[in-house]
Design an enzyme around this catalytic site. Structure first.
Site, PDB file in Angstrom:
ATOM      1  N   GLY A 254     -43.943 -24.833  26.936  1.00  0.00           N
ATOM      2  CA  GLY A 254     -45.159 -24.931  27.720  1.00  0.00           C
ATOM      3  C   GLY A 254     -46.430 -25.000  26.903  1.00  0.00           C
ATOM      4  O   GLY A 254     -47.489 -25.354  27.417  1.00  0.00           O
ATOM      5  N   SER A 255     -46.359 -24.681  25.630  1.00  0.00           N
ATOM      6  CA  SER A 255     -47.533 -24.612  24.777  1.00  0.00           C
ATOM      7  C   SER A 255     -48.037 -26.004  24.407  1.00  0.00           C
ATOM      8  O   SER A 255     -47.298 -26.821  23.855  1.00  0.00           O
ATOM      9  CB  SER A 255     -47.199 -23.834  23.501  1.00  0.00           C
ATOM     10  OG  SER A 255     -48.094 -24.130  22.463  1.00  0.00           O
ATOM     11  N   ALA A 256     -49.310 -26.283  24.683  1.00  0.00           N
ATOM     12  CA  ALA A 256     -49.891 -27.588  24.356  1.00  0.00           C
ATOM     13  C   ALA A 256     -49.863 -27.868  22.846  1.00  0.00           C
ATOM     14  O   ALA A 256     -49.495 -28.975  22.436  1.00  0.00           O
ATOM     15  CB  ALA A 256     -51.306 -27.683  24.901  1.00  0.00           C
TER      16      ALA A 256
END
Length: 456
Positions: A254-256
């Site tokens: 989920g981390s950009a």
């Protein structure tokens, strides 16, 4: 002689003044009085639509974002590559420290001091933001363990950027004497970096202008800090080919920033040997084996045959320079690279930061939405929209790592249901970027994973 738009009290401006002095470069210094609104005058906005200082104009080439300027000056005017090495691994360490300064150390100053100094209704000191300063100094202290300089065994641009920041903490009466490695580094840096006297003059000017009102109560706000001492080893390097890769990638879908690295790897045809998911909610990043590799305990982290590297944009540059078959994603041309660096720093320090500042307190601390922080998102998108005017890509005629970093951020805003369509240039660029960027599907899958935080 390049034109340099600045104010002496600004830490980013001072880092450039010291770098120019080290390079033996004369600058045509033009003061920009922010309090008087000089940065909003049409002639300045025409040069820099983001209307920030410092801004450099070198024979018609305009550049802002101080750390991008540092790199540009070193690469164009340096007699050698000592301040900004060409070696990919050594450069990666310098890039890491510069991004650490922007996103962690200097940012901790901004979070704590700026609301007390510059907001219309001065806010009281926030103990939680004070803790961020302590955490940043602990991390910096650890990075300096066994090293005289910020990125290894010799003076680099990282030292210039960090010196301007740490000296601002000193003049703000922040007590970092509890961090012996920082103190040792700082005392040496003051002696060996040209232009220290002008930097300190700027610090004192800043103190006179802004700090008088908060320094009197400083001692009441000092909290107990602690020191983590871990060794951080430098590494020799060699140019590698994709078939000889032995890399571990620590991430969360989920981390950009993690997604930006994944798309970059896809674009250059690199497959990681191991992709290890880090459950930050469960505290995987604080396990001893992870802290030994990354004392800053952040994601993403790359381990390339023993070289541990974090700060996503530093990883992206490293991957391209180490493994890409050509330089299309990150050109070797100094001016082209400078503009891409400018966009990477804009993404880190403005666009993605506006997301984190507005949404993270709502997601992770269950705080109500802050309309003032929402305005900063709109301002950031306004800047990006202006940057993309008449352009197919963020810069140049093809996809670069600037597009990839920005795509990871903008898609995160998309999944948060921020209305991107209000910004026509961003919307147009976004639709194209989704089609042409390798690994988009993985990126969007990660976005949907992140979306669960909003749903919950």
């Amino acid at each position: 002689m390049p034109d340099f738009y600045y104010m002496l009290y600004s830490a980013p401006c001072r880092s450039i003044l010291m770098t120019a002095k080290a390079l033996g470069l004369e600058l045509n210094k033009i003061k920009v009085d922010l309090d008087a609104g000089d940065h909003l005058k049409p002639e300045f906005v025409k040069i820099n639509p983001q209307h920030t200082i410092p801004t450099l104009v070198d024979d018609g080439f305009a550049l802002w974002e101080s750390r991008a300027i540092l790199i540009y000056l070193a690469e164009k005017y340096g007699k050698d590559d000592s301040l900004y090495p060409k070696d990919p691994q050594q450069k990666a360490l310098v890039n890491h420290r510069i991004f650490f300064d922007l996103g962690t150390l200097y940012q901790s100053y901004v979070y704590y001091y700026y609301p007390q100094l510059f907001e219309e209704e001065k806010k009281p000191a926030d103990p939680e933001n004070y803790k961020k300063i302590a955490s940043a100094f602990e991390q910096f202290n650890t990075l300096l363990e066994g090293h005289l300089y910020a990125a290894g065994e010799k003076l680099t641009l990282a030292d210039f950027a960090l010196l301007s920041t740490v000296s601002t903490f000193e003049v703000s009466a922040y007590d970092f004497s509890k961090y012996p490695n920082v103190v040792r580094w700082y005392e040496n840096a003051k002696k060996v970096i040209p232009g220290w006297e002008e930097n300190w003059e700027g610090c004192l000017y800043y103190k006179k202008l802004y700090l008088g009102g908060i320094l009197g109560n400083y001692q009441q706000r000092v909290s107990q800090l602690y020191i983590v001492a871990l060794s951080h080893k430098n590494h020799s390097t060699r140019k590698k080919s994709p078939e000889n890769i032995n890399m571990e990638f620590y991430y969360r879908p989920g981390s950009a920033p993690c997604r930006a690295v994944i798309m970059t790897a896809k674009a250059i045809g690199v497959e990681f040997d191991k992709q290890i998911m880090i459950n930050t909610r469960a505290g995987d990043q604080f396990k001893p084996e992870y802290l030994k590799m990354n004392p800053q305990h952040t994601i993403p982290t790359l381990n390339d045959n023993g070289l541990a590297l974090w700060e996503s944009r530093a990883i992206m540059v490293y991957l391209v320079e180490s493994y890409a078959k050509d330089d299309k994603l990150y050109p070797k041309d100094i001016e082209k690279q400078a503009v891409i660096n400018q966009l990477l720093y804009f993404d880190c320090g403005t666009l993605y930061k506006s997301f984190a500042d507005y949404y993270y307190p709502q997601i992770f601390q269950k705080k109500p939405a802050d309309p003032e922080l929402y305005k900063k998102i709109e301002i950031a998108f306004g800047h990006l929209n202006t940057t993309l005017e008449g352009k197919k890509y963020a810069f140049g005629d093809n996809l670069t790592i600037a597009d990839i970093a920005l795509l990871a951020s903008v898609s995160t805003f998309d999944v948060a249901k921020f209305d991107i369509t209000k910004y026509s240039n961003v919307s147009r660029w976004y639709e194209l970027a989704k089609k042409v960027t390798p690994g988009w599907e993985l990126n969007w899958s990660g976005c949907l994973e992140f979306r669960k935080y909003f749903d919950n």
